[in-house]
Design a protein around this motif. Structure first.
Motif, PDB file in Angstrom:
ATOM      1  N   TRP A 340     149.824  59.421  12.931  1.00 19.02           N
ATOM      2  CA  TRP A 340     151.231  59.342  12.722  1.00 19.02           C
ATOM      3  C   TRP A 340     151.216  59.812  11.522  1.00 19.02           C
ATOM      4  N   LEU A 341     150.672  59.199  10.259  1.00 20.32           N
ATOM      5  CA  LEU A 341     151.094  60.242   9.386  1.00 20.32           C
ATOM      6  C   LEU A 341     151.041  61.733   9.272  1.00 20.32           C
ATOM      7  N   ALA A 342     149.918  62.604   9.907  1.00 19.86           N
ATOM      8  CA  ALA A 342     150.176  63.792   9.753  1.00 19.86           C
ATOM      9  C   ALA A 342     152.221  64.131  10.729  1.00 19.86           C
ATOM     10  N   GLU A 343     152.249  63.126  11.741  1.00 19.33           N
ATOM     11  CA  GLU A 343     153.830  63.606  12.319  1.00 19.33           C
ATOM     12  C   GLU A 343     154.820  63.222  11.187  1.00 19.33           C
ATOM     13  N   LYS A 344     155.183  62.072  10.723  1.00 17.93           N
ATOM     14  CA  LYS A 344     155.817  61.259   9.961  1.00 17.93           C
ATOM     15  C   LYS A 344     156.054  62.914   8.663  1.00 17.93           C
ATOM     16  N   MET A 345     154.910  63.316   7.598  1.00 11.44           N
ATOM     17  CA  MET A 345     154.849  63.727   6.668  1.00 11.44           C
ATOM     18  C   MET A 345     155.718  65.045   6.591  1.00 11.44           C
ATOM     19  N   SER A 346     155.246  65.988   8.092  1.00 14.43           N
ATOM     20  CA  SER A 346     155.933  67.148   8.856  1.00 14.43           C
ATOM     21  C   SER A 346     157.218  67.467   8.974  1.00 14.43           C
ATOM     22  N   LYS A 347     157.365  65.711   9.465  1.00 16.93           N
ATOM     23  CA  LYS A 347     159.133  66.366   9.475  1.00 16.93           C
ATOM     24  C   LYS A 347     160.191  65.485   8.829  1.00 16.93           C
ATOM     25  N   ASP A 348     159.515  65.423   7.066  1.00 20.24           N
ATOM     26  CA  ASP A 348     159.682  64.965   6.085  1.00 20.24           C
ATOM     27  C   ASP A 348     159.825  66.496   5.573  1.00 20.24           C
ATOM     28  N   GLY A 349     159.054  67.914   6.114  1.00 17.72           N
ATOM     29  CA  GLY A 349     159.201  69.044   5.345  1.00 17.72           C
ATOM     30  C   GLY A 349     158.353  69.644   4.513  1.00 17.72           C
ATOM     31  N   HIS A 350     156.392  68.336   4.830  1.00 16.93           N
ATOM     32  CA  HIS A 350     155.583  69.137   4.025  1.00 16.93           C
ATOM     33  C   HIS A 350     154.616  69.492   5.132  1.00 16.93           C
ATOM     34  N   ALA A 351     154.348  70.891   4.158  1.00 12.85           N
ATOM     35  CA  ALA A 351     153.015  71.312   5.042  1.00 12.85           C
ATOM     36  C   ALA A 351     151.333  70.851   4.946  1.00 12.85           C
ATOM     37  N   VAL A 352     151.927  70.407   6.437  1.00 15.99           N
ATOM     38  CA  VAL A 352     150.517  69.388   6.638  1.00 15.99           C
ATOM     39  C   VAL A 352     149.384  70.031   7.809  1.00 15.99           C
ATOM     40  N   ALA A 353     148.281  69.677   7.819  1.00 15.03           N
ATOM     41  CA  ALA A 353     146.990  70.292   7.972  1.00 15.03           C
ATOM     42  C   ALA A 353     146.618  69.074   8.617  1.00 15.03           C
ATOM     43  N   ILE A 354     146.195  68.487  10.092  1.00 12.78           N
ATOM     44  CA  ILE A 354     145.118  67.839  10.555  1.00 12.78           C
ATOM     45  C   ILE A 354     143.799  68.360  11.231  1.00 12.78           C
ATOM     46  N   LEU A 355     142.164  67.675  10.420  1.00 12.82           N
ATOM     47  CA  LEU A 355     141.691  67.704  11.062  1.00 12.82           C
ATOM     48  C   LEU A 355     141.030  66.096  11.396  1.00 12.82           C
ATOM     49  N   THR A 356     140.428  66.288  12.406  1.00 12.69           N
ATOM     50  CA  THR A 356     140.165  65.010  13.325  1.00 12.69           C
ATOM     51  C   THR A 356     138.662  65.255  14.038  1.00 12.69           C
ATOM     52  N   GLY A 357     138.207  64.322  15.045  1.00 14.86           N
ATOM     53  CA  GLY A 357     136.617  64.136  15.162  1.00 14.86           C
ATOM     54  C   GLY A 357     137.198  65.064  16.832  1.00 14.86           C
ATOM     55  N   GLU A 358     138.265  64.808  17.280  1.00 14.50           N
ATOM     56  CA  GLU A 358     138.651  65.180  18.593  1.00 14.50           C
ATOM     57  C   GLU A 358     139.090  66.632  18.478  1.00 14.50           C
ATOM     58  N   LEU A 359     138.934  67.168  17.232  1.00 13.91           N
ATOM     59  CA  LEU A 359     139.018  69.048  17.409  1.00 13.91           C
ATOM     60  C   LEU A 359     136.706  69.333  17.760  1.00 13.91           C
ATOM     61  N   SER A 360     137.042  70.576  18.261  1.00  8.68           N
ATOM     62  CA  SER A 360     136.169  71.338  18.039  1.00  8.68           C
ATOM     63  C   SER A 360     135.445  71.885  16.336  1.00  8.68           C
ATOM     64  N   VAL A 361     134.166  72.343  16.373  1.00  7.48           N
ATOM     65  CA  VAL A 361     133.874  72.922  15.234  1.00  7.48           C
ATOM     66  C   VAL A 361     134.851  74.196  15.418  1.00  7.48           C
ATOM     67  N   GLU A 362     134.663  74.527  16.029  1.00 11.58           N
ATOM     68  CA  GLU A 362     135.664  75.722  15.404  1.00 11.58           C
ATOM     69  C   GLU A 362     136.652  75.968  15.348  1.00 11.58           C
ATOM     70  N   GLN A 363     137.625  75.145  16.123  1.00 13.31           N
ATOM     71  CA  GLN A 363     138.784  74.297  15.696  1.00 13.31           C
ATOM     72  C   GLN A 363     139.388  73.947  14.082  1.00 13.31           C
ATOM     73  N   ARG A 364     138.060  73.311  13.416  1.00 19.40           N
ATOM     74  CA  ARG A 364     137.964  72.476  12.344  1.00 19.40           C
ATOM     75  C   ARG A 364     137.980  73.812  11.411  1.00 19.40           C
ATOM     76  N   ILE A 365     136.438  74.248  11.287  1.00 13.32           N
ATOM     77  CA  ILE A 365     136.833  74.935  10.747  1.00 13.32           C
ATOM     78  C   ILE A 365     138.474  76.494   9.963  1.00 13.32           C
ATOM     79  N   HIS A 366     138.459  76.480  11.692  1.00 11.20           N
ATOM     80  CA  HIS A 366     139.886  77.477  11.553  1.00 11.20           C
ATOM     81  C   HIS A 366     140.563  76.469  10.756  1.00 11.20           C
ATOM     82  N   VAL A 367     141.322  75.095  10.976  1.00 12.88           N
ATOM     83  CA  VAL A 367     141.998  74.199   9.925  1.00 12.88           C
ATOM     84  C   VAL A 367     142.064  74.668   7.957  1.00 12.88           C
TER      85      VAL A 367
END
Length: 471
Positions: A340-367
């Protein structure tokens, strides 16, 4: 047989698999956030083994942590000293050659402190703490390889890791280090590796996971645990705190000789784990990081009163927009809030990355790579990133939700690790706690009392006051 050449090929194949996975991971644009079940409000707690592997990968090549080590216990008959060069350790010439080819010019802090103890005679037992990325794997691999008698054609060294990936990574280090020592051979005891029934291992070094090692040693009897002279437990906190691994390690430990040298290495040890380790390891020398609370002197801590989720959001944007920050990490309790927070900040023009447990290890490293490179200035995450990651440019940490343990009580350890992501490398940092209830205020006061550090009130609607905290 699994000679060094085959091991190197095996590792190369693993790295190619990871690279292929990474190539298929799309870069998350700030307006294309990962989709998730927003109705899910589960807390995002990583497994210990996953966290451990992630920290090893993301910290690879980063600057050493500047926290000094302290010797909490040492043998008065064998005073601990440190070395400033690898030559001072009087290593075998070909082993030293492999060390230098790996790019190690001088010992890191954990290496210069631990290696003299591990290589001295009679052998000393050691329990050592050092954060991922500080060279502890190279430290214990060099120590265990130095103890090998190449004339004896049976396993003398056993190194256990909690997962397949970690065992492979340790094997990679060992294979590079013994590149010029053809007389030392390695054996991988991980899933997918089998040995013919009735055969005996002739390799001097076995690196693997507890389940496979138990099968080979006790079920198939392809090697004798009582002949092991060096036993290394990597990521000891994960091993001890994971029920299945703990039971397996105890069974293996019972088969070792009384004179076997024990080396326990880990990035973290809580008191419960340390108490258990000291039961297993006789008369250990203990090397630990100085208490991280000392680094809190570099961190200004504040709390902001908020009446709702929207007010929390307003406080975050006001602070981030006013304070001259480099990069920021915002911690949420659940994936739902983080998304929720990432989507809201993104819409307001902030360069946001999000990292949660649903991402694979490779995706987390990429982020994390993108955040570390400054592509995104704000990283929104859950407890999957409360430990271990050092990004020098992070100047502000926001606890959008205050950390709680599994029983809903204030989690002081996680709070410490979270706000410790700023104020790194001797720099000053800012920690902001968003308080939206009387219960949250009590939690904040618990942290204040526990660490003996004042958490000051901040009016997030007053831009002049916000500017002062960044001065």
């Amino acid at each position: 047989m699994f000679p060094k050449a085959d091991w190197a090929n095996f590792v190369d194949e693993q790295e190619k698999l990871v690279a292929n996975k990474l190539s298929n991971v799309e870069i998350t644009k700030t307006n294309e956030l990962p989709k998730s079940d927003v109705s899910s409000d589960e807390t995002d707690q990583p497994s210990l083994a996953d966290s451990s592997f992630l920290q090893k990968l993301i910290r690879k090549g980063l600057v050493d942590n500047k926290n000094d080590l302290e010797i909490q216990r040492q043998d008065p008959n064998s005073p601990l000293f440190s070395v400033k060069t690898f030559e001072a350790l009087e290593l075998k010439p070909n082993l030293l050659k492999g060390v230098y080819e790996m790019g190690f010019n001088a010992p890191s802090k954990i290496q210069e402190t631990a290696l003299p103890t591990l290589l001295t005679d009679p052998p000393q037992n050691l329990i050592a703490q050092s954060q991922s990325g500080t060279g502890k794997t190279a430290a214990f691999v060099l120590a265990m390889l130095s103890r090998v008698n190449p004339d004896l054609r049976y396993p003398q060294v056993l190194c256990l890791s909690p997962t397949y990936e970690l065992a492979v990574q340790t094997g990679e280090v060992a294979a590079h280090m013994v590149k010029y020592c053809p007389e030392i051979e390695l054996k991988s005891a991980v899933r997918g590796e089998e040995v013919p029934r009735g055969s005996k291992l002739t390799e001097q070094v076995v690196i693997g996971t507890p389940g496979k090692v138990l099968d080979w040693a006790l079920k198939f009897r392809v090697f004798d645990l009582s002949k092991i002279t060096v036993f290394v437990l990597d990521e000891a906190d994960v091993m001890i705190d994971t029920q299945g691994h703990q039971d397996q390690c105890i069974r293996i430990h019972k088969c070792l000789s009384q004179t076997c040298q024990m080396m326990f290495f880990s990035a973290t040890y809580n008191q419960k784990i340390m108490d258990f380790a000291e039961i297993i390891v006789k008369n250990p020398i203990i090397i630990r990081l100085k208490r991280e609370e000392e680094s809190l002197d570099n961190i200004k801590q504040y709390y902001v009163k908020c009446a709702s989720q929207q007010e929390k959001y307003n406080a975050v944007t006001n602070i981030y927009g006013t304070v001259g920050v480099g990069q920021a990490i915002i911690f949420c309790h659940t994936r739902r809030t983080a998304n929720w927070l990432a989507e809201k900040m993104s819409k307001d023009g902030h360069a946001v990355a999000i990292l949660t447990g649903e991402l694979s290890v490779e995706q987390r490293i990429h982020v994390l790579d993108r955040f570390r490179n400054g592509t995104e200035k704000v990283l929104i995450t859950t407890n999957v990133l409360s430990r271990g990651i050092d990004v020098e440019q992070v100047t502000i940490v926001v606890n959008f939700d205050l950390p709680l343990d599994g029983n809903g009580q204030p989690d002081c350890e996680t709070y410490l690790h979270r706000i410790g992501r700023t104020g790194r490398f001797g720099k000053h940092g800012i920690a902001i706690n968003l308080v939206d209830s009387s219960e949250a205020m009590e939690i904040c006061q618990t942290f204040e009392k526990h660490f003996g550090r004042k958490i000051k009130y901040l009016n997030a609607d007053d831009s002049d006051e916000i500017e002062k905290i960044g001065a």
